[in-house]
Design a protein around this motif. Structure first.
Motif, PDB file in Angstrom:
ATOM      1  N   VAL A  79      40.336  54.188 -33.652  1.00 49.93           N
ATOM      2  CA  VAL A  79      39.995  54.276 -32.237  1.00 49.93           C
ATOM      3  C   VAL A  79      41.147  53.600 -31.505  1.00 49.93           C
ATOM      4  CG1 VAL A  79      38.343  53.697 -30.430  1.00 49.93           C
ATOM      5  CG2 VAL A  79      37.537  54.192 -32.743  1.00 49.93           C
ATOM      6  N   ILE A  80      42.062  54.404 -30.972  1.00 54.11           N
ATOM      7  CA  ILE A  80      43.283  53.877 -30.381  1.00 54.11           C
ATOM      8  C   ILE A  80      43.634  54.714 -29.164  1.00 54.11           C
ATOM      9  CG2 ILE A  80      44.701  55.304 -31.928  1.00 54.11           C
ATOM     10  CD1 ILE A  80      46.799  53.067 -31.880  1.00 54.11           C
ATOM     11  N   SER A 144      31.397  57.497 -18.416  1.00 56.65           N
ATOM     12  CA  SER A 144      30.137  57.188 -17.747  1.00 56.65           C
ATOM     13  C   SER A 144      30.361  56.291 -16.539  1.00 56.65           C
ATOM     14  CB  SER A 144      29.180  56.497 -18.725  1.00 56.65           C
ATOM     15  OG  SER A 144      28.064  55.961 -18.047  1.00 56.65           O
ATOM     16  N   THR A 145      29.848  56.725 -15.385  1.00 52.98           N
ATOM     17  CA  THR A 145      29.974  55.895 -14.183  1.00 52.98           C
ATOM     18  C   THR A 145      29.019  54.714 -14.219  1.00 52.98           C
ATOM     19  OG1 THR A 145      28.404  57.329 -13.006  1.00 52.98           O
ATOM     20  CG2 THR A 145      30.756  57.821 -12.748  1.00 52.98           C
ATOM     21  N   GLU A 166      40.780  44.893 -20.807  1.00 54.91           N
ATOM     22  CA  GLU A 166      41.373  43.693 -20.211  1.00 54.91           C
ATOM     23  C   GLU A 166      40.794  43.353 -18.847  1.00 54.91           C
ATOM     24  OE1 GLU A 166      45.607  43.852 -20.229  1.00 54.91           O
ATOM     25  OE2 GLU A 166      45.726  44.336 -22.386  1.00 54.91           O
ATOM     26  N   GLU A 167      40.361  44.364 -18.094  1.00 56.79           N
ATOM     27  CA  GLU A 167      39.823  44.085 -16.763  1.00 56.79           C
ATOM     28  C   GLU A 167      38.304  44.160 -16.710  1.00 56.79           C
ATOM     29  OE1 GLU A 167      41.795  45.626 -13.348  1.00 56.79           O
ATOM     30  OE2 GLU A 167      43.655  46.033 -14.461  1.00 56.79           O
ATOM     31  N   LEU A 168      37.721  45.154 -17.390  1.00 61.55           N
ATOM     32  CA  LEU A 168      36.258  45.259 -17.409  1.00 61.55           C
ATOM     33  C   LEU A 168      35.646  44.511 -18.584  1.00 61.55           C
ATOM     34  CD1 LEU A 168      35.743  49.021 -16.437  1.00 61.55           C
ATOM     35  CD2 LEU A 168      35.904  47.004 -14.958  1.00 61.55           C
ATOM     36  N   HIS A 169      36.467  44.098 -19.537  1.00 60.59           N
ATOM     37  CA  HIS A 169      36.027  43.318 -20.710  1.00 60.59           C
ATOM     38  C   HIS A 169      34.966  44.073 -21.530  1.00 60.59           C
ATOM     39  CE1 HIS A 169      38.322  40.053 -19.025  1.00 60.59           C
ATOM     40  NE2 HIS A 169      37.622  40.122 -17.901  1.00 60.59           N
ATOM     41  N   LEU A 170      35.175  45.367 -21.689  1.00 64.01           N
ATOM     42  CA  LEU A 170      34.296  46.166 -22.538  1.00 64.01           C
ATOM     43  C   LEU A 170      34.725  46.020 -23.995  1.00 64.01           C
ATOM     44  CD1 LEU A 170      34.090  49.468 -20.441  1.00 64.01           C
ATOM     45  CD2 LEU A 170      32.466  47.560 -20.469  1.00 64.01           C
ATOM     46  N   SER A 171      33.750  46.003 -24.892  1.00 60.81           N
ATOM     47  CA  SER A 171      34.039  45.899 -26.326  1.00 60.81           C
ATOM     48  C   SER A 171      33.857  47.274 -26.959  1.00 60.81           C
ATOM     49  CB  SER A 171      33.121  44.874 -26.989  1.00 60.81           C
ATOM     50  OG  SER A 171      33.358  43.583 -26.481  1.00 60.81           O
ATOM     51  N   ILE A 172      34.954  47.986 -27.136  1.00 60.78           N
ATOM     52  CA  ILE A 172      34.919  49.338 -27.711  1.00 60.78           C
ATOM     53  C   ILE A 172      34.835  49.208 -29.224  1.00 60.78           C
ATOM     54  CG2 ILE A 172      36.157  51.523 -27.911  1.00 60.78           C
ATOM     55  CD1 ILE A 172      37.514  50.782 -25.215  1.00 60.78           C
ATOM     56  N   ALA A 173      33.850  49.882 -29.819  1.00 63.34           N
ATOM     57  CA  ALA A 173      33.567  49.647 -31.230  1.00 63.34           C
ATOM     58  C   ALA A 173      33.914  50.814 -32.144  1.00 63.34           C
ATOM     59  CB  ALA A 173      32.096  49.284 -31.414  1.00 63.34           C
ATOM     60  N   TYR A 174      33.467  52.024 -31.829  1.00 68.37           N
ATOM     61  CA  TYR A 174      33.658  53.132 -32.770  1.00 68.37           C
ATOM     62  C   TYR A 174      33.587  54.463 -32.042  1.00 68.37           C
ATOM     63  CZ  TYR A 174      28.546  53.330 -32.421  1.00 68.37           C
ATOM     64  OH  TYR A 174      27.261  53.406 -31.935  1.00 68.37           O
ATOM     65  N   ALA A 175      33.995  55.525 -32.771  1.00 69.82           N
ATOM     66  CA  ALA A 175      33.961  56.871 -32.201  1.00 69.82           C
ATOM     67  C   ALA A 175      33.631  57.879 -33.290  1.00 69.82           C
ATOM     68  CB  ALA A 175      35.291  57.214 -31.550  1.00 69.82           C
ATOM     69  N   LYS A 176      32.948  58.942 -32.896  1.00 69.84           N
ATOM     70  CA  LYS A 176      32.727  60.100 -33.763  1.00 69.84           C
ATOM     71  C   LYS A 176      33.684  61.193 -33.318  1.00 69.84           C
ATOM     72  CE  LYS A 176      28.356  60.250 -32.722  1.00 69.84           C
ATOM     73  NZ  LYS A 176      26.950  60.735 -32.639  1.00 69.84           N
ATOM     74  N   LYS A 177      34.292  61.902 -34.289  1.00 69.86           N
ATOM     75  CA  LYS A 177      35.307  62.887 -33.932  1.00 69.86           C
ATOM     76  C   LYS A 177      35.073  64.211 -34.654  1.00 69.86           C
ATOM     77  CE  LYS A 177      38.897  59.453 -32.981  1.00 69.86           C
ATOM     78  NZ  LYS A 177      40.329  59.102 -33.116  1.00 69.86           N
ATOM     79  N   SER A 208      31.754  54.746 -28.388  1.00 67.74           N
ATOM     80  CA  SER A 208      30.659  53.830 -28.052  1.00 67.74           C
ATOM     81  C   SER A 208      31.132  52.380 -28.027  1.00 67.74           C
ATOM     82  CB  SER A 208      29.523  53.974 -29.065  1.00 67.74           C
ATOM     83  OG  SER A 208      29.018  55.297 -29.074  1.00 67.74           O
ATOM     84  N   LEU A 209      30.368  51.555 -27.316  1.00 66.71           N
ATOM     85  CA  LEU A 209      30.618  50.119 -27.246  1.00 66.71           C
ATOM     86  C   LEU A 209      29.923  49.407 -28.399  1.00 66.71           C
ATOM     87  CD1 LEU A 209      29.998  49.668 -23.411  1.00 66.71           C
ATOM     88  CD2 LEU A 209      32.199  50.013 -24.573  1.00 66.71           C
ATOM     89  N   GLU A 210      30.160  48.100 -28.496  1.00 63.58           N
ATOM     90  CA  GLU A 210      29.549  47.319 -29.570  1.00 63.58           C
ATOM     91  C   GLU A 210      28.033  47.350 -29.512  1.00 63.58           C
ATOM     92  OE1 GLU A 210      31.028  43.365 -29.719  1.00 63.58           O
ATOM     93  OE2 GLU A 210      32.740  43.890 -30.986  1.00 63.58           O
TER      94      GLU A 210
END
Length: 236
Positions: A79-80, A144-145, A166-177, A208-210
């Motif tokens: 996830v990059i 998503s808004t 860095e600005e919203l401090h979201l923790s991105i965890a994984y993705a399905k592809k 998705s997030l954590e």
């Protein structure tokens, strides 16, 4: 700087300058040891770095062969962000934002990746990625808004992941592809300079997030002659 880094940089420079050309074999490991007055382990570390960055490929019984750098390696499992990958691969790149609007998620487009997807409000971004001045990817993002209220044009043209983390401090965890090959649409032909009858490689991902909140749906449409996808698999 470690010696293997100096050797890696020298070999990379010689490849970029055409001293070693596509399909040329590099000197053998023992030849490189003599050339650089280095141990075999040091040479192997330098060659490993060149392989990771897509400069060479090891061929059994032959050695290290220089490969076509016009085909850029994009990992499937990671996830990059595009900008992170371009920076890591030292790719000269430019992003043009051609659409930015609030809409509803087209659930039918992602049903095969996420059967539970709902027609939530999203920010739709359409961006064309250029590598060395050539358009090679169309990225269509739906964010998503509820999670990300808005994305400025400046952020969309730079890095939305940097903004998320860095600005919203979201923790991105994984993705399905999901990866498919599809006929190029009229839009693909126009934006990627393709012809009628050409195909594109389509990568759809649901991120998705954590806390397991799904917040980003992406459809990346790639010129197949410029990209190869790479993964690592281990036999269980």
């Amino acid at each position: 700087m470690a010696k293997f880094c100096l050797i890696y940089q020298d070999l990379k420079a010689k490849i970029n300058e055409g001293i070693y050309r596509t399909n040329d074999l590099l000197p053998s490991e023992s030849g490189l040891c003599d050339l650089y007055d280095a141990s075999r382990d040091t040479i192997r570390k330098a060659l490993s770095r060149l392989r990771e960055e897509g400069y060479i490929q090891s061929q059994k019984g032959k050695g290290s062969i220089v490969i076509n750098r016009q085909r850029y390696v994009f990992p499937v499992s990671d996830v990059i962000s595009y900008k992170e990958l371009a920076t890591r691969r030292h790719i000269s790149t430019h992003t043009t934002v051609i659409k930015d609007k609030i809409t509803k998620l087209p659930i039918s487009d992602f049903a095969s990746v996420d059967p539970t997807a709902k027609a939530i409000p999203v920010t739709k971004l359409v961006r064309v990625r250029e590598v060395n001045g050539e358009p090679v990817i169309i990225d269509i993002d739906y964010v998503s808004t509820d999670v990300v209220p808005g994305i400025s044009h400046e952020v969309a043209a730079d890095s939305i992941y940097r903004y998320f983390e860095e600005e919203l401090h979201l923790s991105i965890a994984y993705a399905k592809k999901e990866i498919t090959v599809e006929p190029a649409t009229d839009s693909d032909q126009e934006l990627l300079h393709l012809k009628a009858g050409d195909v594109v490689v389509v990568v759809k991902s649901v991120t998705s997030l954590e806390d397991t909140t799904t917040f980003q749906y992406t459809e990346s449409r790639h010129r197949p002659d410029r990209f190869r996808f790479q993964d690592f698999a281990r036999r269980l």
